[in-house]
Design a protein around this motif. Structure first.
Motif, PDB file in Angstrom:
ATOM      1  N   UNK A  39       0.823  -1.195   0.000  1.00 24.81           N
ATOM      2  CA  UNK A  39       0.000   0.000   0.000  1.00 24.81           C
ATOM      3  C   UNK A  39       0.862   1.252   0.000  1.00 24.81           C
ATOM      4  N   UNK A  40       0.313   2.317  -0.541  1.00 24.94           N
ATOM      5  CA  UNK A  40       0.996   3.615  -0.507  1.00 24.94           C
ATOM      6  C   UNK A  40      -0.062   4.707  -0.429  1.00 24.94           C
ATOM      7  N   UNK A  41       0.201   5.674   0.408  1.00 26.92           N
ATOM      8  CA  UNK A  41      -0.675   6.843   0.522  1.00 26.92           C
ATOM      9  C   UNK A  41       0.201   8.051   0.210  1.00 26.92           C
ATOM     10  N   UNK A  42      -0.093   8.658  -0.928  1.00 25.09           N
ATOM     11  CA  UNK A  42       0.756   9.731  -1.459  1.00 25.09           C
ATOM     12  C   UNK A  42      -0.097  10.905  -1.916  1.00 25.09           C
ATOM     13  N   UNK A  43       0.470  12.097  -1.921  1.00 28.05           N
ATOM     14  CA  UNK A  43      -0.255  13.245  -2.468  1.00 28.05           C
ATOM     15  C   UNK A  43      -0.128  13.254  -3.998  1.00 28.05           C
ATOM     16  N   UNK A  44      -1.015  12.543  -4.700  1.00 22.40           N
ATOM     17  CA  UNK A  44      -0.898  12.456  -6.158  1.00 22.40           C
ATOM     18  C   UNK A  44      -1.703  13.527  -6.895  1.00 22.40           C
ATOM     19  N   UNK A  45      -2.517  14.259  -6.184  1.00 25.63           N
ATOM     20  CA  UNK A  45      -3.222  15.400  -6.770  1.00 25.63           C
ATOM     21  C   UNK A  45      -3.098  16.578  -5.802  1.00 25.63           C
ATOM     22  N   UNK A  46      -3.482  17.731  -6.225  1.00 25.54           N
ATOM     23  CA  UNK A  46      -3.511  18.937  -5.398  1.00 25.54           C
ATOM     24  C   UNK A  46      -2.081  19.337  -5.005  1.00 25.54           C
TER      25      UNK A  46
ATOM     26  N   UNK B 263       2.048  -6.286  -5.768  1.00 28.51           N
ATOM     27  CA  UNK B 263       1.107  -5.404  -6.442  1.00 28.51           C
ATOM     28  C   UNK B 263       0.970  -4.129  -5.624  1.00 28.51           C
ATOM     29  N   UNK B 264       1.175  -2.961  -6.263  1.00 30.54           N
ATOM     30  CA  UNK B 264       0.988  -1.714  -5.509  1.00 30.54           C
ATOM     31  C   UNK B 264      -0.482  -1.295  -5.480  1.00 30.54           C
ATOM     32  N   UNK B 265      -0.904  -0.776  -4.356  1.00 27.99           N
ATOM     33  CA  UNK B 265      -2.229  -0.164  -4.228  1.00 27.99           C
ATOM     34  C   UNK B 265      -1.966   1.258  -3.738  1.00 27.99           C
ATOM     35  N   UNK B 266      -1.944   2.201  -4.671  1.00 31.19           N
ATOM     36  CA  UNK B 266      -1.562   3.577  -4.370  1.00 31.19           C
ATOM     37  C   UNK B 266      -2.807   4.438  -4.222  1.00 31.19           C
ATOM     38  N   UNK B 267      -2.913   5.096  -3.078  1.00 29.38           N
ATOM     39  CA  UNK B 267      -4.068   5.940  -2.761  1.00 29.38           C
ATOM     40  C   UNK B 267      -3.637   7.401  -2.674  1.00 29.38           C
ATOM     41  N   UNK B 268      -4.551   8.296  -2.982  1.00 29.75           N
ATOM     42  CA  UNK B 268      -4.290   9.737  -2.961  1.00 29.75           C
ATOM     43  C   UNK B 268      -4.659  10.327  -1.603  1.00 29.75           C
ATOM     44  N   UNK B 269      -3.696  10.977  -0.964  1.00 33.57           N
ATOM     45  CA  UNK B 269      -3.955  11.629   0.325  1.00 33.57           C
ATOM     46  C   UNK B 269      -4.543  13.022   0.136  1.00 33.57           C
ATOM     47  N   UNK B 270      -4.479  13.524  -1.080  1.00 29.00           N
ATOM     48  CA  UNK B 270      -4.937  14.885  -1.395  1.00 29.00           C
ATOM     49  C   UNK B 270      -4.221  15.932  -0.548  1.00 29.00           C
ATOM     50  N   UNK B 271      -3.062  15.567  -0.004  1.00 29.13           N
ATOM     51  CA  UNK B 271      -2.276  16.450   0.883  1.00 29.13           C
ATOM     52  C   UNK B 271      -3.053  16.861   2.127  1.00 29.13           C
ATOM     53  N   UNK B 272      -3.979  16.014   2.563  1.00 23.00           N
ATOM     54  CA  UNK B 272      -4.792  16.288   3.753  1.00 23.00           C
ATOM     55  C   UNK B 272      -4.556  15.188   4.786  1.00 23.00           C
ATOM     56  N   UNK B 273      -4.194  15.559   5.997  1.00 27.76           N
ATOM     57  CA  UNK B 273      -3.971  14.545   7.037  1.00 27.76           C
ATOM     58  C   UNK B 273      -5.175  13.624   7.255  1.00 27.76           C
ATOM     59  N   UNK B 274      -6.381  14.188   7.259  1.00 23.14           N
ATOM     60  CA  UNK B 274      -7.571  13.356   7.501  1.00 23.14           C
ATOM     61  C   UNK B 274      -7.821  12.374   6.358  1.00 23.14           C
TER      62      UNK B 274
ATOM     63  N   UNK C  44       4.362   9.035   1.796  1.00 27.64           N
ATOM     64  CA  UNK C  44       5.260   9.988   1.161  1.00 27.64           C
ATOM     65  C   UNK C  44       4.600  11.333   1.005  1.00 27.64           C
ATOM     66  N   UNK C  45       4.385  12.011   2.061  1.00 17.79           N
ATOM     67  CA  UNK C  45       3.726  13.307   1.996  1.00 17.79           C
ATOM     68  C   UNK C  45       4.241  14.226   3.077  1.00 17.79           C
ATOM     69  N   UNK C  46       3.571  15.327   3.271  1.00 17.61           N
ATOM     70  CA  UNK C  46       3.968  16.277   4.317  1.00 17.61           C
ATOM     71  C   UNK C  46       3.943  15.627   5.697  1.00 17.61           C
TER      72      UNK C  46
END
Length: 106
Positions: free
Chosen positions: A8-15, A50-61, A81-83
């Motif tokens: 799994x990955x939680x990354x800021x892929x947008x915004x 297999x990667x499952x990459x999710x967008x954090x939208x640069x928001x902690x919540x 991989x974010x702030x």
């Protein structure tokens, strides 16, 4: 053990901070490709990552919600991989639920 392992990955892929997410996504996908090639050919093992990459939208919540969703789906390894605010938002949940974390920022 043969089978599929979801990373799994939680990354800021947008915004905001999408450059971090875009670069991290490429790195994760490249690493997965190399690992799959190694384990299937060199090691002769029936293991597939297999990667499952999710967008954090640069928001902690949102980061926390995505980590919870990955965990509920059975994912035990999650790359963040974010702030730092995103990392802080998920740290307690990950520790309480035995989720291994890797911070791409070091």
């Amino acid at each position: 053990e043969p089978g599929n392992i979801v990373i799994g990955a939680v990354l800021p892929v947008t915004v905001a901070n999408e450059e971090i997410g875009r670069d991290a996504r490429k790195a994760i996908e490249l690493a997965v490709d190399h690992a799959n090639a190694y384990y299937s050919t060199a090691a002769g093992l029936d293991i597939r990552f297999t990667p499952d990459i999710r967008d954090s939208e640069s928001k902690p919540e949102t980061a926390l919600a995505e980590v919870k969703a990955l965990h509920e789906a059975g994912v035990k390894i999650i790359i963040m991989g974010g702030p730092s605010a995103e990392l802080a938002a998920v740290q307690d949940y990950a520790a309480e639920n035995d989720i291994h974390q890797s911070d791409l920022k070091g």
